[in-house]
Design a protein around this motif. Structure first.
Motif, mmCIF file in Angstrom:
data_model
loop_
_atom_site.group_PDB
_atom_site.id
_atom_site.type_symbol
_atom_site.label_atom_id
_atom_site.label_comp_id
_atom_site.label_asym_id
_atom_site.label_seq_id
_atom_site.Cartn_x
_atom_site.Cartn_y
_atom_site.Cartn_z
ATOM 1 N N ALA A 1 -0.065 -0.671 4.742
ATOM 2 C CA ALA A 1 -0.597 0.701 4.686
ATOM 3 C C ALA A 1 -1.724 0.796 3.664
ATOM 4 C CB ALA A 1 0.532 1.680 4.358
ATOM 5 N N VAL A 2 -2.609 -0.203 3.699
ATOM 6 C CA VAL A 2 -3.824 -0.127 2.879
ATOM 7 C C VAL A 2 -4.953 0.390 3.781
ATOM 8 C CG1 VAL A 2 -3.065 -2.016 1.394
ATOM 9 C CG2 VAL A 2 -4.526 -2.525 3.336
ATOM 10 N N LYS A 3 -6.099 0.690 3.194
ATOM 11 C CA LYS A 3 -7.233 1.159 3.994
ATOM 12 C C LYS A 3 -7.677 0.063 4.959
ATOM 13 C CE LYS A 3 -8.160 5.168 1.925
ATOM 14 N NZ LYS A 3 -7.757 6.405 2.614
ATOM 15 N N PRO A 4 -8.070 0.441 6.178
ATOM 16 C CA PRO A 4 -8.440 -0.588 7.157
ATOM 17 C C PRO A 4 -9.545 -1.508 6.652
ATOM 18 C CG PRO A 4 -8.859 1.658 8.016
ATOM 19 C CD PRO A 4 -8.169 1.805 6.703
ATOM 20 N N MET B 1 0.772 4.580 14.337
ATOM 21 C CA MET B 1 -0.043 5.630 13.732
ATOM 22 C C MET B 1 0.884 6.786 13.384
ATOM 23 S SD MET B 1 -2.791 6.788 12.551
ATOM 24 C CE MET B 1 -3.499 5.148 12.708
ATOM 25 N N PRO B 2 1.331 6.823 12.120
ATOM 26 C CA PRO B 2 2.211 7.912 11.686
ATOM 27 C C PRO B 2 1.372 9.094 11.173
ATOM 28 C CG PRO B 2 2.018 6.251 9.974
ATOM 29 C CD PRO B 2 1.073 5.843 11.082
ATOM 30 N N ARG C 1 0.237 -0.703 -7.413
ATOM 31 C CA ARG C 1 -0.291 -0.759 -8.774
ATOM 32 C C ARG C 1 0.061 0.482 -9.582
ATOM 33 N NH1 ARG C 1 -4.798 -3.935 -6.218
ATOM 34 N NH2 ARG C 1 -5.579 -2.111 -5.140
ATOM 35 N N HIS C 2 0.511 1.562 -8.903
ATOM 36 C CA HIS C 2 0.673 2.850 -9.582
ATOM 37 C C HIS C 2 2.136 3.270 -9.758
ATOM 38 C CE1 HIS C 2 -3.597 3.163 -8.673
ATOM 39 N NE2 HIS C 2 -3.297 2.891 -7.419
ATOM 40 N N GLY D 1 0.042 4.498 -0.930
ATOM 41 C CA GLY D 1 -0.796 5.668 -1.210
ATOM 42 C C GLY D 1 -0.248 6.880 -0.476
ATOM 43 N N LYS D 2 -1.162 7.658 0.091
ATOM 44 C CA LYS D 2 -0.726 8.922 0.705
ATOM 45 C C LYS D 2 0.178 8.675 1.902
ATOM 46 C CE LYS D 2 -5.006 10.902 -0.830
ATOM 47 N NZ LYS D 2 -5.683 9.568 -0.911
ATOM 48 N N MET D 3 -0.180 7.710 2.760
ATOM 49 C CA MET D 3 0.630 7.498 3.962
ATOM 50 C C MET D 3 1.835 6.625 3.672
ATOM 51 S SD MET D 3 0.839 8.583 7.000
ATOM 52 C CE MET D 3 2.614 8.513 7.063
ATOM 53 N N GLY E 1 0.845 -1.195 0.000
ATOM 54 C CA GLY E 1 0.000 0.000 0.000
ATOM 55 C C GLY E 1 0.875 1.237 0.000
ATOM 56 N N THR F 1 1.372 12.320 7.779
ATOM 57 C CA THR F 1 1.976 12.608 6.468
ATOM 58 C C THR F 1 3.208 13.524 6.509
ATOM 59 O OG1 THR F 1 0.289 14.286 6.047
ATOM 60 C CG2 THR F 1 -0.064 12.119 5.047
ATOM 61 N N VAL G 1 -0.174 0.435 9.943
ATOM 62 C CA VAL G 1 -0.442 1.863 10.188
ATOM 63 C C VAL G 1 -1.948 2.123 10.085
ATOM 64 C CG1 VAL G 1 1.813 2.532 9.218
ATOM 65 C CG2 VAL G 1 -0.216 2.685 7.775
ATOM 66 N N MET G 2 -2.729 1.054 10.019
ATOM 67 C CA MET G 2 -4.156 1.215 9.718
ATOM 68 C C MET G 2 -4.934 1.738 10.925
ATOM 69 S SD MET G 2 -4.848 -2.115 7.385
ATOM 70 C CE MET G 2 -3.851 -3.255 8.300
ATOM 71 N N ALA G 3 -5.710 2.772 10.682
ATOM 72 C CA ALA G 3 -6.508 3.353 11.772
ATOM 73 C C ALA G 3 -7.522 2.332 12.254
ATOM 74 C CB ALA G 3 -7.216 4.610 11.276
HETATM 75 N N1 NDP Z 1 -3.437 9.460 5.105
HETATM 76 C C1 NDP Z 1 -2.972 9.668 6.333
HETATM 77 O O1 NDP Z 1 -2.649 10.807 6.723
HETATM 78 C C2 NDP Z 1 -2.824 8.516 7.278
HETATM 79 C C3 NDP Z 1 -3.259 7.249 6.946
HETATM 80 N N2 NDP Z 1 -3.085 6.213 7.830
HETATM 81 C C4 NDP Z 1 -3.511 4.865 7.444
HETATM 82 O O2 NDP Z 1 -2.801 4.522 6.284
HETATM 83 C C5 NDP Z 1 -3.570 3.624 5.515
HETATM 84 C C6 NDP Z 1 -3.603 4.094 4.071
HETATM 85 O O3 NDP Z 1 -4.211 5.357 4.027
HETATM 86 P P1 NDP Z 1 -3.924 6.342 2.818
HETATM 87 O O4 NDP Z 1 -2.493 6.239 2.425
HETATM 88 O O5 NDP Z 1 -4.493 7.633 3.211
HETATM 89 O O6 NDP Z 1 -4.838 5.667 1.690
HETATM 90 P P2 NDP Z 1 -4.570 5.568 0.127
HETATM 91 O O7 NDP Z 1 -5.848 5.118 -0.496
HETATM 92 O O8 NDP Z 1 -3.919 6.818 -0.367
HETATM 93 O O9 NDP Z 1 -3.489 4.403 0.029
HETATM 94 C C7 NDP Z 1 -3.788 3.049 0.089
HETATM 95 C C8 NDP Z 1 -3.007 2.403 -1.012
HETATM 96 O O10 NDP Z 1 -3.082 1.003 -0.872
HETATM 97 C C9 NDP Z 1 -3.195 0.454 -2.174
HETATM 98 N N3 NDP Z 1 -3.699 -0.900 -2.088
HETATM 99 C C10 NDP Z 1 -4.944 -1.322 -1.815
HETATM 100 N N4 NDP Z 1 -4.989 -2.681 -1.807
HETATM 101 C C11 NDP Z 1 -3.728 -3.100 -2.091
HETATM 102 C C12 NDP Z 1 -3.133 -4.377 -2.236
HETATM 103 N N5 NDP Z 1 -3.843 -5.490 -2.083
HETATM 104 N N6 NDP Z 1 -1.814 -4.447 -2.515
HETATM 105 C C13 NDP Z 1 -1.077 -3.322 -2.666
HETATM 106 N N7 NDP Z 1 -1.597 -2.076 -2.545
HETATM 107 C C14 NDP Z 1 -2.907 -1.972 -2.260
HETATM 108 C C15 NDP Z 1 -4.114 1.409 -2.876
HETATM 109 O O11 NDP Z 1 -4.039 1.248 -4.265
HETATM 110 P P3 NDP Z 1 -5.378 1.449 -5.171
HETATM 111 O O12 NDP Z 1 -5.644 2.911 -5.127
HETATM 112 O O13 NDP Z 1 -4.956 0.944 -6.503
HETATM 113 O O14 NDP Z 1 -6.457 0.634 -4.519
HETATM 114 C C16 NDP Z 1 -3.524 2.744 -2.412
HETATM 115 O O15 NDP Z 1 -2.442 3.138 -3.225
HETATM 116 C C17 NDP Z 1 -4.961 3.565 6.129
HETATM 117 O O16 NDP Z 1 -5.101 2.349 6.800
HETATM 118 C C18 NDP Z 1 -4.986 4.741 7.100
HETATM 119 O O17 NDP Z 1 -5.746 4.468 8.237
HETATM 120 C C19 NDP Z 1 -2.468 6.372 9.031
HETATM 121 C C20 NDP Z 1 -2.024 7.593 9.403
HETATM 122 C C21 NDP Z 1 -2.205 8.779 8.590
#
Ligand code: NDP
Ligand code: A1CAB
Length: 273
Positions: free
Chosen positions: A69-72, A122-123, A39-40, A16-18, A14, A125, A94-96
């Motif tokens: 670090a995927v969505k909870p 819990m980090p 994937r990106h 993404g943003k975090m 995962g 950004t 890091v999942m909430a």
């Molecule tokens: N954003 C923040 O400020 C904070 C977030 N968190 C925690 O971090 C986690 C992620 O949040 P955030 O970064 O905001 O969310 P994002 O949606 O930005 O990131 C999640 C990433 O995970 C990818 N993903 C999903 N399923 C898979 C998989 N099976 N294999 C590989 N990658 C996968 C998604 O790709 P795709 O888009 O292709 O599905 C996406 O890029 C959450 O659990 C959140 O609670 C914790 C602290 C702070």
């Protein structure tokens, strides 16, 4: 890359943003050869690798830490898959909200014999700039070495605190995990109010952002209590006092912040499983 010792190797699931924010900080710091499943993301500087799926991970890759670090709400499938490849991994979540018990149950859906150690964190950004603030919790069965490696990773991108009860990670999420959003909202509102008071938009933006940066630096660099720093700005009978009378009324910021934080903690508890 700096000359500091390499951080533990990771498998980042995962990005993404975090996950991406932390990875940016770690790459600047020196990470042992690691793999990111994403994937990106197009590529990573060698020796790190990006793969699109767990199946594409090199067979001999054994990460020190698997960072999830995927969505909870979307974690169960990938946890079950991970359990088949890495039954006895050290997982850093890091999942909430998601509790260790619920993560373990999802892991064991994929491999009933899996016995991972799961540490929660819990980090936030600002980790992307090395200015993160993270809370961590480890269950009693985690070893000192496992805790040290998790701390090393998050310390490399900011500061860390450890809490001694798992439930307190939800409080950390509400304060510092979500916290940057509250500060960014303040920046937005200050900028809008500046425009309402006749400033042009770029000037209002510069004043709002520069003020939050400067106040943040004072909080960061000085040991002085926030309340004293606030009083130092507040001349008796002056402009700040007039504004703070509005903001500090008991039904204004004190109540709003307390209610907002309670709502965030409640939401974390709802995400537990
Ligand atoms: N954003 C923040 O400020 C904070 C977030 N968190 C925690 O971090 C986690 C992620 O949040 P955030 O970064 O905001 O969310 P994002 O949606 O930005 O990131 C999640 C990433 O995970 C990818 N993903 C999903 N399923 C898979 C998989 N099976 N294999 C590989 N990658 C996968 C998604 O790709 P795709 O888009 O292709 O599905 C996406 O890029 C959450 O659990 C959140 O609670 C914790 C602290 C702070
Ligand atoms: O909003 C969320 O749920 C995540 C956790 C903390 C910050 N972002």
């Amino acid at each position: 890359m700096t000359n500091t010792p390499l951080l533990p190797s990771i498998l980042l699931v995962g990005c993404g943003k975090m996950g991406g924010a932390m990875l940016e900080g770690w790459l600047a710091h020196g990470l042992a050869p690691s793999v990111v499943i994403d994937r990106h993301l197009a590529e990573l500087p060698a020796p790190h690798r990006v793969v699109r799926s767990l199946e594409a991970i090199p067979a001999d890759f054994a990460p020190d830490i698997i960072l999830v670090a995927v969505k909870p709400q979307k974690a169960n499938g990938v946890l079950a898959e991970l359990a088949q490849h890495f039954p006895n991994a050290t997982l850093l979540s890091v999942m909430a909200g998601r509790t260790i018990a619920s993560l373990l149950a999802a892991y064991r859906e994929g491999n009933a014999a899996a016995s991972p150690i799961i540490i929660r964190s819990m980090p936030n950004t600002p980790s992307a700039l090395g200015a993160g603030m993270s809370g961590l919790y480890a269950p009693p069965e985690a070893s000192a070495e496992q805790k040290k490696q998790c701390d090393q990773l998050l310390s490399a991108v900011g500061k860390t605190v450890w809490v001694d009860q798992e439930g307190l990670i939800d409080s950390v999420a509400a304060i510092s995990g979500s916290g940057p959003a509250y500060v960014f909202l303040l920046a937005e509102l200050l900028e809008q109010a500046g425009i309402e008071q006749g400033l042009d938009a770029p000037t209002a933006r510069a004043l709002a952002r520069g003020t939050i940066y400067g106040a943040g630096q004072m909080l960061h660099q000085l040991p002085t209590d926030a309340a004293e720093l606030r009083r130092n700005v507040t001349s008796p009978g002056g402009t700040t006092e007039a504004a703070l009378k509005v903001l500090m009324a008991s039904d204004a910021w004190p109540q709003a912040v307390s209610t907002a934080i309670a709502a965030a903690v409640k939401r974390a508890k709802e995400l537990a499983s």
